[in-house]
Design a protein around this motif. Structure first.
Motif, mmCIF file in Angstrom:
data_model
loop_
_atom_site.group_PDB
_atom_site.id
_atom_site.type_symbol
_atom_site.label_atom_id
_atom_site.label_comp_id
_atom_site.label_asym_id
_atom_site.label_seq_id
_atom_site.Cartn_x
_atom_site.Cartn_y
_atom_site.Cartn_z
ATOM 1 N N SER A 249 0.825 -1.220 0.000
ATOM 2 C CA SER A 249 0.000 0.000 0.000
ATOM 3 C C SER A 249 0.857 1.267 0.000
ATOM 4 C CB SER A 249 -0.948 -0.008 1.201
ATOM 5 O OG SER A 249 -0.218 -0.224 2.394
ATOM 6 N N ALA A 250 2.179 1.114 0.151
ATOM 7 C CA ALA A 250 3.149 2.214 0.018
ATOM 8 C C ALA A 250 2.745 3.456 0.809
ATOM 9 C CB ALA A 250 3.376 2.522 -1.460
ATOM 10 N N THR A 251 2.630 4.627 0.123
ATOM 11 C CA THR A 251 2.409 5.884 0.847
ATOM 12 C C THR A 251 0.954 6.348 0.786
ATOM 13 O OG1 THR A 251 4.686 6.543 0.357
ATOM 14 C CG2 THR A 251 3.154 8.304 1.000
ATOM 15 N N PHE A 252 0.460 6.616 -0.425
ATOM 16 C CA PHE A 252 -0.875 7.212 -0.559
ATOM 17 C C PHE A 252 -1.991 6.208 -0.274
ATOM 18 C CE2 PHE A 252 1.486 10.318 -3.305
ATOM 19 C CZ PHE A 252 1.305 11.399 -2.455
ATOM 20 N N ARG A 253 -1.795 4.962 -0.698
ATOM 21 C CA ARG A 253 -2.827 3.954 -0.425
ATOM 22 C C ARG A 253 -2.934 3.712 1.084
ATOM 23 N NH1 ARG A 253 -6.818 2.551 -0.045
ATOM 24 N NH2 ARG A 253 -7.765 0.523 -0.166
ATOM 25 N N THR A 254 -1.773 3.705 1.772
ATOM 26 C CA THR A 254 -1.782 3.540 3.229
ATOM 27 C C THR A 254 -2.521 4.702 3.888
ATOM 28 O OG1 THR A 254 0.325 2.354 3.173
ATOM 29 C CG2 THR A 254 -0.307 3.306 5.280
ATOM 30 N N THR A 255 -2.263 5.924 3.391
ATOM 31 C CA THR A 255 -2.927 7.103 3.959
ATOM 32 C C THR A 255 -4.441 7.006 3.784
ATOM 33 O OG1 THR A 255 -0.961 8.375 3.387
ATOM 34 C CG2 THR A 255 -2.901 9.641 3.970
ATOM 35 N N ASP A 256 -4.881 6.490 2.634
ATOM 36 C CA ASP A 256 -6.320 6.289 2.409
ATOM 37 C C ASP A 256 -6.901 5.285 3.414
ATOM 38 O OD1 ASP A 256 -6.595 8.091 0.374
ATOM 39 O OD2 ASP A 256 -6.824 6.620 -1.241
ATOM 40 N N VAL A 257 -6.155 4.219 3.681
ATOM 41 C CA VAL A 257 -6.645 3.177 4.590
ATOM 42 C C VAL A 257 -6.700 3.711 6.024
ATOM 43 C CG1 VAL A 257 -6.105 0.915 5.600
ATOM 44 C CG2 VAL A 257 -5.875 1.253 3.139
ATOM 45 N N VAL A 258 -5.625 4.364 6.449
ATOM 46 C CA VAL A 258 -5.556 4.880 7.824
ATOM 47 C C VAL A 258 -6.511 6.058 8.012
ATOM 48 C CG1 VAL A 258 -4.011 5.987 9.512
ATOM 49 C CG2 VAL A 258 -3.196 4.068 8.142
ATOM 50 N N GLY A 259 -6.642 6.873 6.961
ATOM 51 C CA GLY A 259 -7.486 8.070 7.039
ATOM 52 C C GLY A 259 -6.615 9.323 7.020
ATOM 53 N N LEU A 260 -6.845 10.157 6.001
ATOM 54 C CA LEU A 260 -6.070 11.399 5.862
ATOM 55 C C LEU A 260 -6.244 12.274 7.104
ATOM 56 C CD1 LEU A 260 -4.275 13.047 3.876
ATOM 57 C CD2 LEU A 260 -6.356 14.115 3.024
ATOM 58 N N ASP A 261 -7.442 12.237 7.714
ATOM 59 C CA ASP A 261 -7.703 13.062 8.905
ATOM 60 C C ASP A 261 -6.786 12.680 10.070
ATOM 61 O OD1 ASP A 261 -9.038 10.621 8.866
ATOM 62 O OD2 ASP A 261 -10.609 11.297 10.232
ATOM 63 N N GLN A 304 -13.379 8.241 -0.895
ATOM 64 C CA GLN A 304 -12.388 8.786 -1.827
ATOM 65 C C GLN A 304 -11.302 9.537 -1.067
ATOM 66 O OE1 GLN A 304 -15.809 11.496 -3.302
ATOM 67 N NE2 GLN A 304 -13.998 12.297 -4.297
ATOM 68 N N GLY A 305 -10.100 9.424 -1.596
ATOM 69 C CA GLY A 305 -8.957 10.111 -1.005
ATOM 70 C C GLY A 305 -7.963 10.322 -2.136
ATOM 71 N N PHE A 306 -6.785 9.728 -2.015
ATOM 72 C CA PHE A 306 -5.837 9.794 -3.130
ATOM 73 C C PHE A 306 -6.285 8.851 -4.256
ATOM 74 C CE2 PHE A 306 -3.261 11.318 0.439
ATOM 75 C CZ PHE A 306 -2.815 12.520 -0.103
ATOM 76 N N TYR A 307 -7.132 7.896 -3.893
ATOM 77 C CA TYR A 307 -7.729 6.986 -4.880
ATOM 78 C C TYR A 307 -9.248 6.976 -4.692
ATOM 79 C CZ TYR A 307 -2.983 5.139 -5.491
ATOM 80 O OH TYR A 307 -1.646 5.007 -5.736
ATOM 81 N N LYS A 308 -9.941 6.590 -5.751
ATOM 82 C CA LYS A 308 -11.409 6.519 -5.681
ATOM 83 C C LYS A 308 -11.880 5.311 -6.488
ATOM 84 C CE LYS A 308 -15.522 9.271 -6.803
ATOM 85 N NZ LYS A 308 -15.992 10.552 -7.358
#
Length: 802
Positions: A249-261, A304-308
């Motif tokens: 999940s690298a960087t952006f996918r991980t951020t989507d999973v964890v939550g950008l907030d 939706q976040g870095f991916y949708k």
């Protein structure tokens, strides 16, 4: 160390973290009381039922709903649903007095100091003196929560910061205050490691502790570099994923999973609370992240976040990527990189670092720009967040699932080279690093006599990493303790008369080399050692037999060679069971096909709690051919009881193979029949696995291990069982649940497990069943549809249903 026993744990707060922490304690057999607030008003459903606010179902609605929602999440927070019996729910109003009977009270309420203090007021009212109290906060200083408490509370209080999800992420940060009893800290460091399976890291009471301080710096630095270097979301995830030793999940996918907030909250906290930090301005959000926050594009939780994820016109699922310039979603673009191509053939992550550091494309440029900044940052954080550099590496590996911590990457790149390179990027290593190089040192870590040592800055000397004395790390023994090796496996002397067979093929698949190594190790052990462990430090124990080799032989119709290869596999499984020395198999993570068959034949299975074990051969169009089918027939025979319908035992065993059931934990591997009572033990901490397996091999040898006798009393049902198998397969096929080829494989499996078409139930030998198993396996390899299935796995890595 204090002599504490943890039999009962009270978890206060049932949100995402509270419920999952409760589940993980239940996983390890601890009794859990999970409490939360009672609702202030009735739901519509409760009103319709005519319930009052003081009704128990209403009062416990919040806690029960939270626990139910948690259990539905994927991957599951529990090893098996039965562990939920260990959890009792309640509410703060009615049940807080019960905490008097609990050994450890963990507070996991919202991140608000006033609310936490109110909860601790109640805790003080009911807890017994000496009871351990900890907070799972990630943002509030621990000492602030202890202010105004009694001396006994303060001595028994500290922070225990679990990472989410607590079952899978291995980090547990222990954060004492100045008034925490040091014996309590030692106890928690040991308990977390041994019983919860965690990498326990001792932290100072500084903002975001260790992992989030360094991890959020790393992510924020990347978010700013993306703009500066004009990179796309897909490029960053490709460049910072598995090639770098990071999760898929690298960087952006991980951020989507964890939550950008979540990330924004921690970075804002660091911006507010670390004004002296040299990287202070990096914790400011880039403009595109601020816009995403304003749009409520927070990742998976807002769809939706870095991916949708969207649906195309023809109903197919498509994952779009965010264009960071226009903030519009578009189809994902393919990413090419010469540096990544160069790293592909390099198995060892450490060896890839030099390739990244010297590359000429965007991937290499991003590596240098981000890591040179990270090297400066972590060297500056000592002694602020930790006095020892290894704690920072431990925290990043266990909390962010990095294969290598920052100082380990620095070692791999070359410390002096990196220090020079950093200057070109405007970064400067801390003074102690220059002093370290000036003294002639070249690495932060070194291995001496199998012991990993780190550079201790205050004493300017190398010291053993504390707590690792109980671990056997094959990486540290490989050099002078390897007594035999080939391209697929090595035999390493673990000391005390125990040998270890380590696989090192791709995905640790099993081929001729691996089988040769196992037989060689048993030969050696029978002559001059005491036992054998089959275990490795790879990402997975084994993905099973090398199907590529089977495919080549079958396509070329080299039936004699294939017959010999299968016979050798079966003989090796049997050798594991019927040698004159104990053989302990130590699986972890994926343990499929042949890896599972070795476990089925071991004298003892010492497995990690996270072991996903299964006989999955149906997926490639064959039946288990390394002794697995024989073994399930044998175990079914042992389960036949005169007063029961014997076919039920056969049916259960048959379906486990036929449905290619894979356990989701070590506990479930027992429930599925892959493990036998009294012949397996679970190591919670993966780092202890080889050491625990070695200890078990010694224990079996010391108990006067004697060679077992091959079985000749396996009851098979013949035609009586075949009728049931064939009828079942036919019904499944008629109902379109399985394909015609699945039906054929099912019938072959049934033929072996029933011992052929014998006219009545008969006792047969293991060899009789092995011969039937091999014959069935070979005949299926001659089927076009089986070859299509194998080809799909080999070329696309995907199972084919045909």
């Amino acid at each position: 160390m204090m002599n504490k026993k943890i039999n009962r744990v009270a978890v206060l707060g049932s949100g995402i973290m509270g419920s999952r922490i409760a589940c993980h304690f239940a996983n390890i057999g601890v009794e859990v009381l999970l409490l939360d607030i009672a609702p202030k008003e009735l739901s519509e459903e409760e009103q319709a039922k005519g319930l009052a606010l003081d009704h128990p179902a209403v009062k416990n609605r919040i806690v029960n709903a939270a626990l139910q929602n948690t259990v539905k999440t994927n991957p599951s927070p529990v090893y098996t649903k039965t562990v939920l019996n260990k959890i009792t729910t309640g509410n703060f109003g009615d049940d807080m007095a019960k905490i008097a009977n609990y050994d450890w009270i963990i507070e996991v309420v919202v991140e608000n100091l006033d609310i936490k203090k109110k909860v601790f007021d109640q805790v003080e009212q009911f807890r017994k003196p000496g009871t351990l109290v900890t907070s799972n906060t990630s943002g509030i200083p621990i000492h602030m929560m202890a202010e105004g408490r009694t001396a006994d509370f303060k001595a028994n209080f500290c922070g225990t910061h679990f990472f989410n999800p607590p079952r899978y992420l291995r980090l547990l940060e222990i954060i004492p205050t100045l008034e925490t009893d040091p014996k309590l800290v030692d106890f928690l460091m040991h308990y977390g490691d041994k019983f919860l399976g965690k990498t326990t890291v001792l932290c100072k009471d500084t903002p975001a502790f260790i992992a989030n301080r360094v991890g959020v710096y790393s992510i924020m630095s990347l978010l700013h570099l993306v703009e500066k270097m004009d990179l796309t979301v897909e490029e960053v995830d490709k460049f910072t994923g598995p090639a770098l030793g990071r999760p898929k999940s690298a960087t952006f996918r991980t951020t989507d999973v964890v939550g950008l907030d979540t990330m924004i909250k921690v970075s804002k906290g660091l911006y507010d609370n670390c004004p002296q930090d040299k990287a202070h301005d990096l914790f400011k959000l880039p403009a595109y992240v601020e816009k995403m926050e304003a749009n409520n594009w927070l990742g998976d939780k807002t769809q939706q976040g870095f991916y949708k994820k969207t649906k195309t016109a023809d109903g197919k699922t498509e994952i779009l990527a965010l264009d960071l310039k226009t903030l519009e979603y578009r189809p994902q673009q393919k990413v090419k990189s010469a540096t990544l191509d160069l790293t592909k053939p390099i198995e060892n992550v450490k060896d890839r670092m030099k390739v990244f550091a010297s590359g000429k494309d965007k991937a290499a440029e991003l590596f240098r720009a981000s890591f040179f900044g990270l090297f400066e940052y972590v060297s500056d954080r000592i002694p602020e967040i930790s006095d020892e550099l290894y704690r920072i590496d431990d925290a990043m590996r266990a909390g962010f699932a990095w294969d290598l911590g920052p100082f380990e990457v620095w070692d791999a790149v070359g410390i002096a080279d990196a220090v020079e390179g950093m200057k070109k990027y405007g970064h400067e290593a801390a003074a102690w690093v220059h002093e370290f190089l000036g003294a002639g040192h070249t690495t932060f870590y070194k291995v001496e006599e199998g012991i990993k040592k780190y550079y201790d800055i205050p004493s300017k000397s190398y010291k053993a990493v504390p707590g690792t004395e109980a671990f056997v790390v094959l990486d540290n023994l490989r050099g002078n303790r390897t007594i035999w090796k080939n391209s697929g496996a090595s035999i390493i002397d673990l000391g005390d008369g125990i040998l270890n067979v380590e696989f090192h093929s791709k995905m640790n698949t099993i081929g001729g080399d691996t089988l040769q190594a196992i037989n060689k190790a048993i030969d050696l052990a029978e002559k001059e050692y005491r036992g054998v462990v089959i275990g490795n430090d790879g990402a997975n124990f084994s993905a099973g037999a090398n199907v590529g080799m089977i495919f080549m032989m079958a396509v070329e119709q080299e039936w004699d060679e294939l017959n010999l290869a299968i016979r050798m596999f079966q003989n090796t499984s049997m050798r594991i069971r019927y040698s004159s020395i104990p053989v302990v198999v130590a699986p972890h993570n994926l343990t499929l096909g042949g890896g599972c068959e070795f476990s089925l034949h071991a004298d003892h299975v010492q497995l990690n709690a996270e072991t996903y074990m299964g006989l999955v051969e149906f997926g490639v169009g064959v039946i288990p051919g390394g002794g697995g089918t024989k073994e399930f027939a044998l175990r079914a025979s042992d389960e036949y009881k005169d007063d029961q319908i014997v076919q039920n035992a056969l049916k259960d065993r048959f379906l486990t193979i036929g449905m290619a059931k894979v356990s989701t934990s070590a506990v479930e591997a027992f429930e599925l029949g892959y493990l036998q009572k009294d012949k397996y033990s679970i190591s919670m901490n993966r780092s202890r696995l080889i050491a625990d397996a070695k200890a078990k091999a010694i224990e079996l040898a010391d108990a006067g291990y004697t060679k077992p006798v091959q079985r000749k009393d396996i009851k098979v049902l013949g035609k009586q069982g075949l009728g049931i198998v064939y009828a079942g397969a036919n019904t499944m096929y008629s109902g379109h649940y399985i394909s015609e080829h699945d039906k054929k494989i099912s019938e072959k499996l049934g033929w072996v497990m029933c011992g052929g078409d014998l006219s009545s139930p008969t006792e047969v030998t293991e060899q009789y069943l092995l011969d039937l198993e091999r014959e069935a396996f070979l005949s299926l390899c001659g089927e076009r549809k089986t070859l299509e299935r194998i080809q799909s796995i080999v070329t696309k890595g995907k199972p084919l249903r045909n």
